[in-house]
Design a protein around this motif. Structure first.
Motif, mmCIF file in Angstrom:
data_model
loop_
_atom_site.group_PDB
_atom_site.id
_atom_site.type_symbol
_atom_site.label_atom_id
_atom_site.label_comp_id
_atom_site.label_asym_id
_atom_site.label_seq_id
_atom_site.Cartn_x
_atom_site.Cartn_y
_atom_site.Cartn_z
ATOM 1 N N ILE A 13 -1.086 38.848 49.643
ATOM 2 C CA ILE A 13 -1.160 39.478 48.521
ATOM 3 C C ILE A 13 0.135 40.450 48.286
ATOM 4 C CG2 ILE A 13 -2.629 41.133 47.115
ATOM 5 C CD1 ILE A 13 -4.997 39.934 48.268
ATOM 6 N N ALA A 14 0.724 40.563 47.059
ATOM 7 C CA ALA A 14 1.792 41.530 46.822
ATOM 8 C C ALA A 14 1.587 42.825 47.298
ATOM 9 C CB ALA A 14 2.287 41.324 45.533
ATOM 10 N N SER A 50 -2.043 42.243 53.297
ATOM 11 C CA SER A 50 -3.495 41.102 53.145
ATOM 12 C C SER A 50 -3.002 39.736 53.032
ATOM 13 C CB SER A 50 -4.077 41.732 51.681
ATOM 14 O OG SER A 50 -4.505 43.049 51.831
ATOM 15 N N ILE A 51 -4.095 38.794 53.453
ATOM 16 C CA ILE A 51 -3.788 37.454 53.342
ATOM 17 C C ILE A 51 -4.943 37.029 52.514
ATOM 18 C CG2 ILE A 51 -2.600 37.005 55.478
ATOM 19 C CD1 ILE A 51 -5.237 36.333 56.820
ATOM 20 N N ALA A 52 -4.635 36.099 51.755
ATOM 21 C CA ALA A 52 -5.722 35.545 50.665
ATOM 22 C C ALA A 52 -5.775 33.928 50.502
ATOM 23 C CB ALA A 52 -5.358 36.298 49.325
ATOM 24 N N VAL A 92 3.170 34.323 47.636
ATOM 25 C CA VAL A 92 3.105 35.728 47.346
ATOM 26 C C VAL A 92 2.200 35.625 46.187
ATOM 27 C CG1 VAL A 92 3.558 38.100 47.108
ATOM 28 C CG2 VAL A 92 4.999 36.740 48.583
ATOM 29 N N PHE A 93 1.083 36.394 46.175
ATOM 30 C CA PHE A 93 -0.167 36.583 44.914
ATOM 31 C C PHE A 93 0.208 37.857 44.338
ATOM 32 C CE2 PHE A 93 -2.713 33.980 48.126
ATOM 33 C CZ PHE A 93 -2.209 32.768 47.852
ATOM 34 N N THR A 118 0.849 32.705 41.597
ATOM 35 C CA THR A 118 1.516 32.291 42.930
ATOM 36 C C THR A 118 3.128 32.390 42.814
ATOM 37 O OG1 THR A 118 -0.396 31.255 43.832
ATOM 38 C CG2 THR A 118 1.589 30.772 44.862
ATOM 39 N N ILE A 119 3.755 33.364 43.717
ATOM 40 C CA ILE A 119 5.111 33.250 43.367
ATOM 41 C C ILE A 119 5.932 32.767 44.879
ATOM 42 C CG2 ILE A 119 7.161 34.654 43.317
ATOM 43 C CD1 ILE A 119 5.345 34.578 40.950
#
Length: 86
Positions: free
Chosen positions: A52-53, A37-39, A82-83, A69-70
């Protein structure tokens, strides 16, 4: 976008999930990651695009939820965001 004028900034705190999309098809080079998933997260003064993680179950993802956010370094040395659930 690797040759664009994007600016990398340090992200801290909590953002709000604005929108996301679960991908079943991917561009060349990302097909091994499917599905993912992209976000877009809203931090007020700016928005951040990322993924998304993969360990976050799809049924727990909701527009408006708080996420952090990482920064993640890919095997080829590039960075992405990565969220994770806050």
């Amino acid at each position: 976008c690797l040759s664009s004028d994007m600016e990398w900034i340090e992200i801290s705190g909590i953002g709000k999930l604005v929108t996301y999309s679960r991908l079943q098809y991917a561009p060349v080079g990302f097909d091994e990651d499917l599905p993912y998933s992209i976000a877009l997260l809203d931090y007020g003064k700016f928005k951040v695009f990322g993924r998304i993680a993969g360990d976050l179950p799809e049924n727990e993802i909701e527009v408006g939820m708080q996420m952090k956010t990482i920064a993640n370094r890919l095997p080829n040395g590039q960075l992405n965001y990565v969220f994770q659930k806050a």
